[in-house]
Design a protein around this motif. Structure first.
Motif, mmCIF file in Angstrom:
data_model
loop_
_atom_site.group_PDB
_atom_site.id
_atom_site.type_symbol
_atom_site.label_atom_id
_atom_site.label_comp_id
_atom_site.label_asym_id
_atom_site.label_seq_id
_atom_site.Cartn_x
_atom_site.Cartn_y
_atom_site.Cartn_z
ATOM 1 N N ARG A 185 33.190 35.725 48.673
ATOM 2 C CA ARG A 185 33.378 35.687 47.220
ATOM 3 C C ARG A 185 32.496 34.612 46.582
ATOM 4 N N ARG B 11 49.935 41.921 44.839
ATOM 5 C CA ARG B 11 48.570 41.949 45.360
ATOM 6 C C ARG B 11 48.276 40.826 46.351
ATOM 7 N N LEU B 12 48.835 39.671 46.126
ATOM 8 C CA LEU B 12 48.541 38.544 47.015
ATOM 9 C C LEU B 12 49.336 38.676 48.316
ATOM 10 N N GLU C 170 39.244 33.991 45.765
ATOM 11 C CA GLU C 170 39.184 35.303 46.407
ATOM 12 C C GLU C 170 39.538 36.436 45.451
ATOM 13 N N HIS C 171 40.396 36.147 44.480
ATOM 14 C CA HIS C 171 40.903 37.229 43.630
ATOM 15 C C HIS C 171 40.485 37.117 42.162
ATOM 16 N N SER C 172 39.775 36.040 41.797
ATOM 17 C CA SER C 172 39.345 35.885 40.412
ATOM 18 C C SER C 172 37.983 36.529 40.218
ATOM 19 N N TRP D 156 50.413 40.720 40.322
ATOM 20 C CA TRP D 156 49.800 39.740 41.218
ATOM 21 C C TRP D 156 50.743 39.377 42.360
#
Length: 216
Positions: free
Chosen positions: A192, A156-157, A79-81, A153
């Motif tokens: 994603r 953010r998570l 989701e975040h990469s 991070w």
């Protein structure tokens, strides 16, 4: 037999066998198995036998939680990469870990009553793994930049797990006939995957939560 009598027997046996338990676990296990077969209560190392029996169950639940931790970490990384190659690697890892989780739960269905607790543990550890991995992907030039990346991070998570149990394991674990499916993903992860891989994974639709409170 009273609790006091059992306690005395446990103390007596423990004094004779504790050294063997610590020095030669293999020999201890054989002696205890033989004592149980003979129903020789005086020869049983009750304290350590109880611990070993509990450990049998703990090993299975720990393994499930470890696999769940890996799935959660990879869902967050997808989701975040930003890299398509990393996203596809995480997708393959998730499919494999889901099969491991399914196998453990299939062989030990009694664990289903503990899944909420195991999921909580897996989320805390899996989130930490994802924070570390995502920070390392950025390739910081020095230690200070690396610490800033970790803090970034961490912020953010999400603090609470955004995925349901079914979205993590890939099937409904309550359904005895169900098995993990390769196209079951949380909506944010599916989007994603489609964005990076162009696979056309279905994005699940969730109905709005019913409003709480009294009707007017």
């Amino acid at each position: 037999m009273s609790a006091t009598s059992i306690g005395k027997l446990a103390s007596k046996a423990s004094g004779r066998t504790r050294g063997l338990y610590l020095d030669d676990a293999w020999a201890w296990s054989r002696s205890q198995a033989d004592a149980l077969r003979r129903r020789d209560i005086d020869a049983i190392d009750w304290e350590n036998v109880i611990e070993e029996i509990e450990d049998v169950g703990n090993r299975h639940s720990d393994a499930w939680a470890s696999h769940c931790r890996n799935v959660i970490s990879n869902l967050l990384k997808i989701e975040h990469s930003g890299a398509a190659e990393a996203v596809d690697h995480c997708r393959k890892e998730i499919v494999a870990w889901r099969r491991e989780m399914y196998g453990k739960l299939y062989e030990n269905p009694g664990m289903k009553s503990s899944l909420t607790e195991l999921l909580d543990r897996a989320w805390r550890l899996g989130r930490g793994d994802a924070v570390q991995a995502l920070a390392e992907q950025a390739g910081p030039e020095d230690w200070v930049a690396g610490k800033r990346g970790l803090r970034g991070w961490q912020g953010r998570l999400p603090l609470e797990c955004p995925y349901s149990l079914e979205e993590i394991v890939g099937y409904d674990p309550v359904d005895k006939r169900a098995e993990p499916e390769p196209d079951v993903w949380p909506a944010s992860v599916a989007r994603r995957l489609n964005e990076k891989l162009g696979r056309g994974y279905p994005v699940p639709h969730r109905a709005p939560e019913p409003e709480s409170g009294r009707s007017r």
